[in-house]
Write a protein that holds these residues in place. Structure first.
Motif, PDB file in Angstrom:
ATOM      1  N   PHE A   1       0.825  -1.208   0.000  1.00 15.86           N
ATOM      2  CA  PHE A   1       0.000   0.000   0.000  1.00 15.86           C
ATOM      3  C   PHE A   1       0.860   1.259   0.000  1.00 15.86           C
ATOM      4  N   LEU A   2       1.879   1.286   0.844  1.00 12.59           N
ATOM      5  CA  LEU A   2       2.733   2.475   0.917  1.00 12.59           C
ATOM      6  C   LEU A   2       3.519   2.682  -0.374  1.00 12.59           C
ATOM      7  N   SER A   3       3.860   1.595  -1.046  1.00 13.33           N
ATOM      8  CA  SER A   3       4.502   1.717  -2.354  1.00 13.33           C
ATOM      9  C   SER A   3       3.570   2.415  -3.335  1.00 13.33           C
ATOM     10  N   ALA A   4       2.309   1.966  -3.363  1.00 11.27           N
ATOM     11  CA  ALA A   4       1.319   2.575  -4.256  1.00 11.27           C
ATOM     12  C   ALA A   4       1.045   4.023  -3.862  1.00 11.27           C
ATOM     13  N   LYS A   5       0.974   4.264  -2.556  1.00 13.55           N
ATOM     14  CA  LYS A   5       0.715   5.623  -2.079  1.00 13.55           C
ATOM     15  C   LYS A   5       1.883   6.556  -2.402  1.00 13.55           C
ATOM     16  N   GLY A   6       3.083   6.005  -2.423  1.00 19.36           N
ATOM     17  CA  GLY A   6       4.239   6.804  -2.835  1.00 19.36           C
ATOM     18  C   GLY A   6       4.087   7.294  -4.258  1.00 19.36           C
ATOM     19  N   HIS A   7       3.574   6.424  -5.132  1.00 18.33           N
ATOM     20  CA  HIS A   7       3.310   6.837  -6.509  1.00 18.33           C
ATOM     21  C   HIS A   7       2.238   7.930  -6.549  1.00 18.33           C
ATOM     22  N   TYR A   8       1.251   7.821  -5.676  1.00 14.41           N
ATOM     23  CA  TYR A   8       0.206   8.849  -5.589  1.00 14.41           C
ATOM     24  C   TYR A   8       0.826  10.208  -5.267  1.00 14.41           C
ATOM     25  N   TYR A   9       1.732  10.231  -4.313  1.00 20.59           N
ATOM     26  CA  TYR A   9       2.371  11.495  -3.930  1.00 20.59           C
ATOM     27  C   TYR A   9       3.236  12.068  -5.051  1.00 20.59           C
ATOM     28  N   ASN A  10       3.693  11.219  -5.948  1.00 17.48           N
ATOM     29  CA  ASN A  10       4.519  11.694  -7.065  1.00 17.48           C
ATOM     30  C   ASN A  10       3.686  12.223  -8.227  1.00 17.48           C
ATOM     31  N   SER A  11       2.366  12.068  -8.132  1.00 15.41           N
ATOM     32  CA  SER A  11       1.491  12.578  -9.189  1.00 15.41           C
ATOM     33  C   SER A  11       1.497  14.110  -9.175  1.00 15.41           C
ATOM     34  N   PRO A  12       1.741  14.745 -10.320  1.00 22.76           N
ATOM     35  CA  PRO A  12       1.826  16.210 -10.363  1.00 22.76           C
ATOM     36  C   PRO A  12       0.442  16.863 -10.436  1.00 22.76           C
ATOM     37  N   VAL A  13       0.397  18.176 -10.412  1.00 19.07           N
ATOM     38  CA  VAL A  13      -0.865  18.910 -10.582  1.00 19.07           C
ATOM     39  C   VAL A  13      -1.429  18.610 -11.971  1.00 19.07           C
ATOM     40  N   TYR A  14      -2.745  18.759 -12.111  1.00 18.93           N
ATOM     41  CA  TYR A  14      -3.434  18.329 -13.335  1.00 18.93           C
ATOM     42  C   TYR A  14      -2.923  19.019 -14.594  1.00 18.93           C
ATOM     43  N   SER A  15      -2.379  20.228 -14.454  1.00 15.27           N
ATOM     44  CA  SER A  15      -1.960  20.993 -15.621  1.00 15.27           C
ATOM     45  C   SER A  15      -0.665  20.466 -16.250  1.00 15.27           C
ATOM     46  N   LYS A  16       0.031  19.574 -15.534  1.00 12.33           N
ATOM     47  CA  LYS A  16       1.288  19.031 -16.057  1.00 12.33           C
ATOM     48  C   LYS A  16       1.067  17.667 -16.712  1.00 12.33           C
ATOM     49  N   GLU A  17       2.123  17.127 -17.308  1.00 10.34           N
ATOM     50  CA  GLU A  17       2.086  15.791 -17.894  1.00 10.34           C
ATOM     51  C   GLU A  17       1.666  14.776 -16.822  1.00 10.34           C
ATOM     52  N   GLN A  18       0.751  13.865 -17.195  1.00  6.44           N
ATOM     53  CA  GLN A  18       0.131  12.986 -16.205  1.00  6.44           C
ATOM     54  C   GLN A  18       0.642  11.540 -16.237  1.00  6.44           C
ATOM     55  N   LYS A  19       1.859  11.337 -16.701  1.00  5.29           N
ATOM     56  CA  LYS A  19       2.431   9.989 -16.745  1.00  5.29           C
ATOM     57  C   LYS A  19       2.467   9.356 -15.349  1.00  5.29           C
ATOM     58  N   GLU A  20       2.909  10.125 -14.352  1.00  3.04           N
ATOM     59  CA  GLU A  20       2.991   9.606 -12.984  1.00  3.04           C
ATOM     60  C   GLU A  20       1.609   9.326 -12.405  1.00  3.04           C
ATOM     61  N   THR A  21       0.621  10.111 -12.825  1.00  2.78           N
ATOM     62  CA  THR A  21      -0.748   9.887 -12.338  1.00  2.78           C
ATOM     63  C   THR A  21      -1.280   8.550 -12.834  1.00  2.78           C
ATOM     64  N   ILE A  22      -1.060   8.281 -14.104  1.00  2.00           N
ATOM     65  CA  ILE A  22      -1.503   7.005 -14.679  1.00  2.00           C
ATOM     66  C   ILE A  22      -0.795   5.839 -13.996  1.00  2.00           C
ATOM     67  N   GLU A  23       0.506   5.986 -13.748  1.00  2.00           N
ATOM     68  CA  GLU A  23       1.267   4.950 -13.056  1.00  2.00           C
ATOM     69  C   GLU A  23       0.724   4.733 -11.638  1.00  2.00           C
ATOM     70  N   ALA A  24       0.362   5.817 -10.960  1.00  2.00           N
ATOM     71  CA  ALA A  24      -0.162   5.715  -9.599  1.00  2.00           C
ATOM     72  C   ALA A  24      -1.504   4.986  -9.579  1.00  2.00           C
ATOM     73  N   ILE A  25      -2.364   5.292 -10.546  1.00  2.30           N
ATOM     74  CA  ILE A  25      -3.655   4.602 -10.631  1.00  2.30           C
ATOM     75  C   ILE A  25      -3.449   3.112 -10.863  1.00  2.30           C
ATOM     76  N   GLU A  26      -2.545   2.789 -11.767  1.00  2.00           N
ATOM     77  CA  GLU A  26      -2.253   1.375 -12.057  1.00  2.00           C
ATOM     78  C   GLU A  26      -1.702   0.669 -10.826  1.00  2.00           C
ATOM     79  N   LYS A  27      -0.831   1.357 -10.095  1.00  2.00           N
ATOM     80  CA  LYS A  27      -0.225   0.770  -8.901  1.00  2.00           C
ATOM     81  C   LYS A  27      -1.277   0.544  -7.814  1.00  2.00           C
ATOM     82  N   LEU A  28      -2.144   1.514  -7.612  1.00  4.59           N
ATOM     83  CA  LEU A  28      -3.194   1.381  -6.605  1.00  4.59           C
ATOM     84  C   LEU A  28      -4.190   0.298  -6.992  1.00  4.59           C
ATOM     85  N   GLN A  29      -4.504   0.216  -8.280  1.00  4.71           N
ATOM     86  CA  GLN A  29      -5.436  -0.815  -8.742  1.00  4.71           C
ATOM     87  C   GLN A  29      -4.837  -2.203  -8.561  1.00  4.71           C
TER      88      GLN A  29
END
Length: 276
Positions: free
Chosen positions: A117-145
Motif C-alpha cells: 500500500f505504501l509503495s502505491a501511495k508513494g506513486h500517488y504522492y509523485n502525481s503532479p498537478v493536473y496541468s502538467k504531464e500525467q504519466k505519474e498519475t496514470i502509473e499511480a492509478i495502475e499501482k493502486l489498482q
C-alpha cells in the motif's frame, strides 16, 4: 532566604541544563554509533530512533548495515524500516522501490500488505498537478489498482479507493481543460472533438454539465462564424448539442446563456431557409 520565585527560576535552570545535557549525550551516542563497526548497535539504536520518529538518523544507520543483515532473521524488520524511513522523509520514488523489493522478498510477511500500500501511495504522492504531464498519475492509478486486486479485503481499501478517485478526477480535469482551452483560443472544431472524446472517456464525470455546455458553446461559435454554405448544417449540429445539454440538465446553471444562443441559432436557420 530562598523565595518561591527564585526557587522556581533555579528549577527551570536545572531542568534546562538536564535537557541540553540529554540532547548532547543523545547526539554523542548517535555519532559514536554511526562511526563504529558494531552492526548490532546500529540496528538497536536505529530501531529506537525509528520508533521515536527520527527517521533521518535511523535511515543513516540502516543504510550502513542493510547489506550486512541479508539472510539474517532481523533482515525482514530492517528492510521494512529502511523503506519506511525513505517514505517518511518524502523520498517516494526510492521508498516505493524499496517497498516493492520488500514485498518480492517477503511476500508472506505481516508487513507485506502495508508495504504494498505504501509503495502505491508513494506513486500517488509523485502525481503532479493536473496541468502538467500525467504519466505519474496514470502509473499511480495502475499501482493502486494492482494493490486493490492483490488485497481486495485490505484494511486500506477505503483509502486506496479514495486515492484512485482523486487521481481519476485529475485526469478528467486535465482532459476537460484541454478541450476548454481550444474553445478559448477559438479552435472550435478541436474543442468540439475534444469534448466529444472527454464525454466518451469519462461518462460519469462530475464535469459533464460544464462539458455539455462548452461543447454547445464551441458549436454555436463555429456555426455563427461559418460561411453560408456550411452554416445550415453547423447550426443543426449546434442545436443538437443544445438538446443534449437541456435533456440531461433541464435546469442547467447555463440556462440563460444557452437559451439566448439557441434563439440566435434558430433565427439564423430561419433566415437561411427563407433565402433558399
Amino acid at each position: 532566604m530562598c523565595t518561591f520565585a527564585s526557587c522556581l527560576k533555579n528549577m527551570k535552570h536545572v531542568f534546562y541544563i538536564l535537557v541540553v545535557s540529554c540532547l548532547l549525550l543523545s547526539c554523542s551516542d548517535f555519532q559514536k554509533t554511526l562511526k563504529s563497526e558494531d552492526a548490532a548497535a546500529k540496528f538497536n539504536l536505529g530501531t529506537e530512533l525509528f520508533d521515536a520518529g527520527k527517521y533521518n538518523k535511523a535511515f543513516r544507520l540502516f543504510e550502513q548495515i542493510l547489506p550486512k543483515y541479508r539472510g539474517k532473521p532481523q533482515a525482514e524488520k530492517l528492510t521494512f524500516m529502511h523503506a519506511k524511513c525513505s517514505y517518511e522523509l518524502g523520498d517516494y520514488y526510492i521508498a516505493s522501490y524499496h517497498f516493492d523489493n520488500f514485498v518480492d522478498i517477503y511476500p508472506n510477511s505481516e508487513k507485506a500488505e502495508e508495504a504494498a500500500f505504501l509503495s502505491a501511495k508513494g506513486h500517488y504522492y509523485n502525481s503532479p498537478v493536473y496541468s502538467k504531464e500525467q504519466k505519474e498519475t496514470i502509473e499511480a492509478i495502475e499501482k493502486l489498482q494492482l494493490f486493490l486486486n492483490s488485497y481486495p479485503n485490505s484494511q486500506y481499501l477505503a483509502e486506496a479507493n479514495s486515492l484512485v478517485k482523486e487521481l481519476d478526477f485529475k485526469l478528467e480535469r486535465k482532459s476537460f481543460e484541454i478541450a476548454k482551452q481550444y474553445d478559448l483560443i477559438r479552435d472550435y472544431k478541436a474543442s468540439i472533438k475534444s469534448f466529444n472524446n472527454f464525454l466518451l472517456e469519462f461518462p460519469g464525470t462530475s464535469l459533464k454539465e460544464k462539458a455539455l455546455f462548452y461543447r454547445f458553446d464551441a458549436a454555436y461559435n463555429l456555426a455563427i462564424l461559418s460561411i453560408d454554405s456550411l452554416k445550415e448544417q453547423r447550426i443543426k449540429d449546434a442545436l443538437g448539442y443544445y438538446n443534449n445539454l437541456i435533456t440531461a440538465y433541464p435546469n442547467t446553471e447555463f440556462l440563460v446563456d444557452s437559451e439566448r444562443m439557441r434563439e440566435e441559432l434558430q433565427q439564423e436557420l430561419n433566415t437561411l431557409t427563407t433565402k433558399s
